[in-house]
Design a protein around this motif. Structure first.
Motif, PDB file in Angstrom:
ATOM      1  N   PRO A  66       0.930  -1.052  -0.079  1.00 24.67           N
ATOM      2  CA  PRO A  66      -0.011  -0.094  -0.218  1.00 24.67           C
ATOM      3  C   PRO A  66       0.996   1.165  -0.038  1.00 24.67           C
ATOM      4  O   PRO A  66       2.009   1.208   0.647  1.00 24.67           O
ATOM      5  CB  PRO A  66      -0.889  -0.040   1.330  1.00 24.67           C
ATOM      6  N   ARG A  67       0.504   2.254  -0.599  1.00 25.03           N
ATOM      7  CA  ARG A  67       1.322   3.556  -0.848  1.00 25.03           C
ATOM      8  C   ARG A  67       1.717   4.112   0.426  1.00 25.03           C
ATOM      9  O   ARG A  67       2.863   4.551   0.628  1.00 25.03           O
ATOM     10  CB  ARG A  67       0.443   4.667  -1.657  1.00 25.03           C
ATOM     11  N   SER A  68       0.519   4.003   1.524  1.00 21.56           N
ATOM     12  CA  SER A  68       0.922   4.667   2.636  1.00 21.56           C
ATOM     13  C   SER A  68       2.225   4.012   3.297  1.00 21.56           C
ATOM     14  O   SER A  68       2.919   4.432   4.061  1.00 21.56           O
ATOM     15  CB  SER A  68      -0.195   4.676   3.636  1.00 21.56           C
ATOM     16  N   LEU A  90       5.306   4.758   1.169  1.00 16.92           N
ATOM     17  CA  LEU A  90       5.870   6.243   1.700  1.00 16.92           C
ATOM     18  C   LEU A  90       6.783   6.255   2.720  1.00 16.92           C
ATOM     19  O   LEU A  90       7.641   6.746   3.052  1.00 16.92           O
ATOM     20  CB  LEU A  90       4.781   7.191   1.546  1.00 16.92           C
ATOM     21  N   HIS A 122      -0.319  15.405   1.802  1.00 19.03           N
ATOM     22  CA  HIS A 122      -0.792  13.853   1.705  1.00 19.03           C
ATOM     23  C   HIS A 122      -2.387  13.853   2.294  1.00 19.03           C
ATOM     24  O   HIS A 122      -3.189  13.523   1.641  1.00 19.03           O
ATOM     25  CB  HIS A 122      -0.108  12.827   2.620  1.00 19.03           C
ATOM     26  N   ARG A 123      -2.590  14.740   3.157  1.00 22.87           N
ATOM     27  CA  ARG A 123      -3.856  14.872   3.626  1.00 22.87           C
ATOM     28  C   ARG A 123      -4.790  15.580   2.656  1.00 22.87           C
ATOM     29  O   ARG A 123      -5.982  14.911   2.789  1.00 22.87           O
ATOM     30  CB  ARG A 123      -4.035  15.404   5.159  1.00 22.87           C
ATOM     31  N   GLY A 154      -5.914  13.346  -0.014  1.00 20.30           N
ATOM     32  CA  GLY A 154      -7.383  11.950   0.579  1.00 20.30           C
ATOM     33  C   GLY A 154      -6.423  11.062   1.281  1.00 20.30           C
ATOM     34  O   GLY A 154      -7.351   9.880   1.483  1.00 20.30           O
ATOM     35  N   MET A 155      -5.461  11.355   1.927  1.00 19.51           N
ATOM     36  CA  MET A 155      -5.033  10.163   2.706  1.00 19.51           C
ATOM     37  C   MET A 155      -5.626  10.480   4.056  1.00 19.51           C
ATOM     38  O   MET A 155      -5.832  11.510   4.674  1.00 19.51           O
ATOM     39  CB  MET A 155      -3.355  10.546   3.219  1.00 19.51           C
ATOM     40  N   THR A 156      -6.291   9.133   4.495  1.00 17.22           N
ATOM     41  CA  THR A 156      -7.217   9.237   5.698  1.00 17.22           C
ATOM     42  C   THR A 156      -6.334   9.043   7.081  1.00 17.22           C
ATOM     43  O   THR A 156      -4.936   8.713   6.844  1.00 17.22           O
ATOM     44  CB  THR A 156      -8.038   7.612   5.510  1.00 17.22           C
ATOM     45  N   PRO A 157      -6.858   9.254   7.964  1.00 13.69           N
ATOM     46  CA  PRO A 157      -6.193   9.352   9.224  1.00 13.69           C
ATOM     47  C   PRO A 157      -5.307   7.868   9.679  1.00 13.69           C
ATOM     48  O   PRO A 157      -4.504   8.002  10.024  1.00 13.69           O
ATOM     49  CB  PRO A 157      -7.212   9.599  10.414  1.00 13.69           C
ATOM     50  N   GLN A 216      -4.278   5.790   7.200  1.00 10.87           N
ATOM     51  CA  GLN A 216      -3.211   5.650   6.106  1.00 10.87           C
ATOM     52  C   GLN A 216      -2.019   6.713   6.935  1.00 10.87           C
ATOM     53  O   GLN A 216      -0.873   6.025   6.784  1.00 10.87           O
ATOM     54  CB  GLN A 216      -3.743   6.280   4.973  1.00 10.87           C
ATOM     55  N   ARG A 229      -4.406  13.062  13.438  1.00  9.15           N
ATOM     56  CA  ARG A 229      -5.531  14.020  13.750  1.00  9.15           C
ATOM     57  C   ARG A 229      -5.127  15.578  13.332  1.00  9.15           C
ATOM     58  O   ARG A 229      -6.205  16.241  13.301  1.00  9.15           O
ATOM     59  CB  ARG A 229      -5.374  14.277  15.494  1.00  9.15           C
TER      60      ARG A 229
END
Lengths: 777, 252
Positions: free
Chosen positions: A388-390, A393, A678-679, A682-685, A687, A767
């Motif tokens: 996964p990209r997260s 990274l 990143h956020r 669309g990077m989720t918390p 991720q 957060r």
């Protein structure tokens, strides 16, 4: 962050240096603190008066004295089951003890340290010495059965005398009462101007004996003997505590250097502004060093307090191990840590600020590091992994800041090494206990006296009756006929002499194969035939022999040659011993009868039922069968060492994780801009957390892979050093304690420490709202 | 620039029939929105406006007028202190952090003023990132990113790092990244702010192409000339309030 790092580092350093300080001549420092007694002398009160003894204080060379104190020797007993739930029920008679009458603990010589409870103040109260073989729980009742009326004493406190002047203390009038008001023995404690050598002490003793005349001086012990005995015990623990102390100090320095250099390095943009405004590189350096030192000073103050608080329980444990007393953290340690922390911070800040101060203004304003393209290759490669990209990274991040990542790796290495060492040490100590107990047998029967170890005491605390040859034959027959008996052996013991050696040597003669009973071999093998024997390390040293040598044992003039085939691990009090087959000495000691039987039952046999059946058959002989297995880990010393190991390991894990935490916090702060991007994409918390945790995964694994062998290496160095200090060789079962599954888990420990350290920054990053980080950036 | 037709198409995965409603339905509905910061400063004060599908709208105003704040609220990067922001039927102002992230992935693309490219990733990795975060396979994401880069004239720069690109190239990379997940709405914050005149013209043409391809555009800029030339409608903000706007769906 710098202040927090300073708190953590100073706390760890205080603990580490306190351990190192405590491990430096612990007896000498405790002896000085208590104004220890150079000579503890016992006098016959029927031959010398109290006034005469008081007058000895003015003898040439005497610089201080205390006493005379009335003393009495009594034999206490306790009710087992009431005060000792682990022991068999019934009354147990303890060894005779020397009780000294003192109205207060703080005398000019031998200033006692009251450890628990209070000093005696009323009749029937007693304070027991922690080093005495007595129950130390407050409220314990000791009954003096050998005195008229069987007086009962209540333990109201415990105290430690570094000089080992008594087993217990009562009020002087109480001691006189126990002596039927006819005091026969008095104690005096002396300090001398010259007491450094045994020659000095002999001269002092002779002068004292001459002063009181006749045979009034009935006994004495020199502080040099006490020192030697205590040092022999403490030497066992010094390598262990030095190892932990050193790890603590190294890690504290690591944490400070990481945070300070990171914090200064993170201020590049600000440095750029300062330089654009006309700050010279020198001014930048001075500003940043000062900026680092202010929070450090606050952190140092808090760290010294935290270190003192945490040192309390640690020092309590070291006192227990060293048999000494302390008054808390030495002010010299505090001063050294404070100065050291300031110096480390100043140097770290100086180095980082010097590097930052030399940056070109434009680079600094852009926040560009000198090697901004670092980690590109790693990021490119990670992006091509099927992950996964997260995750990919995060995996690439450590390569962008190799110095900071290296410091994190080091923190994890030391944390993992500490855990590895601690687990190995714990396993080794339990192996030592198991080897000492050598009680693999399930059931035992004692026929006479007691053997070293857990054998040989009757239900009422008294030795079993002696058994004749016919009785022995009956016991053997009963054991052999008993359903469920797998194998058994018996042990006889007798004394022999060796020409080159003073005193006697105990010879343990075995009937039957005892190799399975748990005796661990340091080297060589267990004896297998008549004429062969195994001996402990101390025997080999004392006789200057080695495996393969033949030596003669003399039994009332009859020589019996034995060939030493193995070095056995048997470090109990009786160290001069030979273990051999009974047939070896059958001719020289024909009347020798076994005094102990060890039995192993077949798998699946109900041991309780077996004991009941065998006990019924032995009842006519006045004997009983008792269970023997599962007594491992019963040593107070090992329990104290286990507790200390656990506490120190936990502390080092926390310091290690905080080292990672501080570095990840800096990294996350430096990456706030990227995080915001990143956020916003669309990077989720979740991720985001994954990315931060992934960023320490490689660090944790490398740290685990490097730290585990380092911990094993420390174990390999420290354990033999501990054994060497105690004068024993260690068997393979004590040294080779790491198994493959444990090693895998220990390597995983590095990952765990890294993830633990990254947990807070990961939560913060997940957060953080992108608009905030992008605005703040 | 090679404008491959299928590459710049607008798509909304959650509503396949969205194209049919594009002209008539409101894509963005901002109702009485205010944003006050913790220090008491008011960025937006009772702002209401709508943007219909397929529109190209410019939000203009001087520095501090609240236009970037408004864009952040539409993007779900910030939350209003009063009022509501609805985009494509989703009440953005009520989304939690995770839902907000998913909304940004699926519904919008953002082009930042300072490009906000990740310096340690190559151009193609930057562009592919939104799709990779959504779980798209590396191969599929790379294919789509290559198409976008090709259509934006950056095919030969795919393996370069952002630090090696010109301002115009970076802006195009940012646009390609914003289009990666085929968003229903493209937001651009001062898209020409950091560019020279040639690059500004290039970006203007690119935005016009995107609009022509059916994308809904909301552009924040202080450059009124650029807004007049490249967007259908202008909403003017001052001191956090709307001080002038053409009606939703209207054209110049």
């Amino acid at each position: 962050m710098t202040a927090v790092a300073a708190v953590v580092a100073v706390t760890a350093a205080v603990l580490g240096l306190t351990l190192l300080h405590e491990s430096t001549a612990p007896f000498d420092r405790a002896f000085a603190r208590q104004h220890g007694s150079h000579l503890t002398a016992q006098f016959d009160a029927t031959q010398v008066t109290a006034a005469q003894l008081t007058a000895t204080a003015t003898l040439p060379g005497v610089i201080a004295s205390a006493g005379p104190f009335p003393t009495v020797t009594v034999t206490p007993s306790i009710i087992r089951g009431e005060q000792d739930p682990h022991g068999p029920p019934g009354r147990a008679t303890l060894s005779p003890i020397t009780v000294v009458g003192r109205s207060r603990p703080d005398t000019t010589v031998d200033d006692l340290t009251l450890l628990t409870g209070r000093w005696v103040s009323a009749p029937g109260e007693i304070v027991v010495a922690t080093d005495a073989d007595l129950p130390s729980e407050i409220g314990t009742k000791l009954t003096l059965d050998d005195l008229p009326g069987a007086p009962v004493l209540t333990v109201v406190g415990t105290a430690r005398s570094v000089s080992l002047t008594a087993d217990a203390w009562m009020l002087p009038a109480e001691v006189e009462a126990l002596s039927q008001h006819v005091v026969t023995s008095m104690q005096m404690l002396y300090r001398f101007a010259h007491a450094a050598t045994s020659g000095d002490m002999s001269a002092n003793r002779a002068s004292l004996a001459a002063a009181v005349g006749g045979d009034a001086l009935t006994g004495s012990h020199s502080w040099l003997d006490v020192q030697q005995g205590t040092d022999r015990n403490t030497a066992l623990f010094i390598p262990f505590l030095v190892a932990f102390g050193t790890l603590g100090v190294i890690m504290s320095v690591l944490v400070v250097v990481t945070v300070v250099t990171g914090a200064v390095g993170s201020g590049r943009h600000r440095i750029g502004i300062l330089k654009a405004l006309g700050f010279t590189p020198g001014q930048v350096v001075r500003a940043y060093v000062a900026q680092a030192l202010v929070p450090t000073a606050i952190g140092i103050a808090a760290g010294l307090v935290a270190g003192s608080l945490l040192s309390g329980p640690i020092l309590h444990s070291t006192d227990q191990l060293y048999g000494t007393t302390t008054s808390g953290v030495d002010p010299k340690v505090d001063a050294l840590v404070a100065v050291g922390a300031l110096a480390v911070v100043a140097l770290s800040a100086l180095a980082a600020a010097w590097q930052a101060g030399r940056l070109r203004v434009l680079d600094a304003l852009a926040g560009r590091a000198p090697h901004a393209d670092r980690g590109h290759r790693a990021a490119w490669l990670a992006g091509r992994l099927p992950l996964p990209r997260s995750v990919s990274l995060g995996l690439a991040q450590p390569f962008a800041r190799p110095t900071r990542s290296s410091s994190m790796v080091l923190a994890v290495v030391f944390g993992t090494a500490a855990v590895t060492f601690a687990i190995g040490l714990g396993t080794s100590l339990n192996a030592v206990q198991a080897a000492k107990d050598h009680d693999n047998a399930d059931v035992s029967v004692d026929t006479f006296g007691s053997l070293p170890g857990p054998h040989g005491i009757g239900p009422d605390g008294s030795p079993p009756p002696s058994i004749d040859a016919a009785g022995i034959t009956s016991i053997v027959a009963a054991i052999d006929a008993q359903e469920g008996t797998a194998r058994s052996f018996s042990i006889s013991s007798t004394d022999a002499t060796i020409p080159a050696l003073a005193g006697t040597t105990t010879v343990f003669a075995f009937n039957g194969d005892a190799s399975w009973s748990g005796y661990a071999m340091v080297s060589g093998r267990w004896f297998t035939s008549a004429g062969e024997a195994v001996v402990p390390t101390t025997f080999l040293h004392a006789t200057n022999t080695s495996i393969g040598d033949t030596i003669s044992l003399f039994f009332e003039g009859r020589a019996v040659p034995i060939r030493i085939v193995g070095e056995v691990f048997d470090p109990h009090e009786q160290t001069m011993e030979v273990l051999t087959d009974a047939s070896t000495i059958a001719t020289a000691a024909p009347d020798l009868l076994p005094d102990h039987f060890s039995i192993e039952v077949r798998p699946g046999t109900d041991i309780s039922a077996y004991i009941t059946r065998l006990g019924a058959q032995l009842q006519p002989l006045g004997l009983e069968a008792i269970p023997t297995g599962g007594n491992h880990g019963g040593s107070d010393t090992i329990a104290a060492l286990d507790a200390l190991t656990a506490a120190l390991t936990l502390l080092l894990i926390v310091v290690s994780a905080l080292g990672v935490l501080s570095a990840v916090v800096l990294d996350t702060r430096d990456r706030a801009h990227d995080l915001g991007i990143h956020r916003s994409l669309g990077m989720t918390p979740r991720q985001t957390r994954t990315m931060v945790f992934s960023s320490v995964t490689i660090i944790g694994l490398i740290g685990g892979l490097a730290g585990t062998p380092l911990g094993i290496l420390v174990h390999r160095i420290v354990l033999p050093a501990m054994g060497h200090s105690a004068g024993v060789g260690l068997p393979r079962s004590v040294l080779s304690v790491y198994r493959a599954p444990e090693l895998v888990a220990l390597i995983g420990e590095g990952l765990l420490i890294a993830l633990l350290g990254a947990a807070l920054p990961a939560a913060w990053a997940s957060r953080a709202r992108s608009v905030d980080v992008l605005r703040a950036e | 620039m090679d404008q491959g037709e299928p590459v710049l198409r607008p798509m909304c995965r959650c509503r396949p029939d969205a194209y049919l409603h594009r002209v008539t339905s409101s894509l963005i509905d901002i109702a009485r929105v205010s944003r006050t910061y913790s220090d008491g400063s008011v960025a937006l004060d009772d702002v209401s406006l709508q943007v219909v599908r397929g529109e190209s709208v410019a939000i203009v105003g001087p520095s501090g007028s609240g236009k970037s704040t408004l864009l952040n609220l539409i993007a779900g990067l910030d939350r209003p202190t009063a009022g509501s922001v609805t985009v494509d039927g989703v009440v953005v102002s009520g989304l939690g952090e995770k839902a907000s992230a998913l909304y940004r992935r699926r519904t919008i693309g953002i082009v930042f003023q300072s490009f906000n490219l990740l310096d340690d990733l190559t151009v193609i990795d930057n562009v592919a990132l939104p799709a990779r975060l959504m779980g798209t396979s590396r191969r599929a994401a790379a294919r789509r990113a290559n198409e976008l880069l090709g259509s934006l004239g950056l095919a030969d720069r795919r393996d370069a790092y952002p630090g090696r690109l010109s301002g115009g190239e970076r802006q195009r990379v940012a646009v390609a990244r914003a289009l990666m997940n085929e968003p229903a709405l493209l937001l651009a914050d001062e898209p020409t702010g950091a560019l020279d005149s040639a690059a500004r013209a290039e970006v203007g043409r690119l935005l016009a192409d995107l609009h022509a391809a059916g994308h809904t555009l909301v552009i924040v800029t202080h450059d009124e000339e650029f807004a007049d030339r490249h967007t259908q409608r202008t909403i003017r903000l001052a001191d956090g309030r709307v001080v002038g706007a053409t009606p939703a769906g209207a054209s110049r």
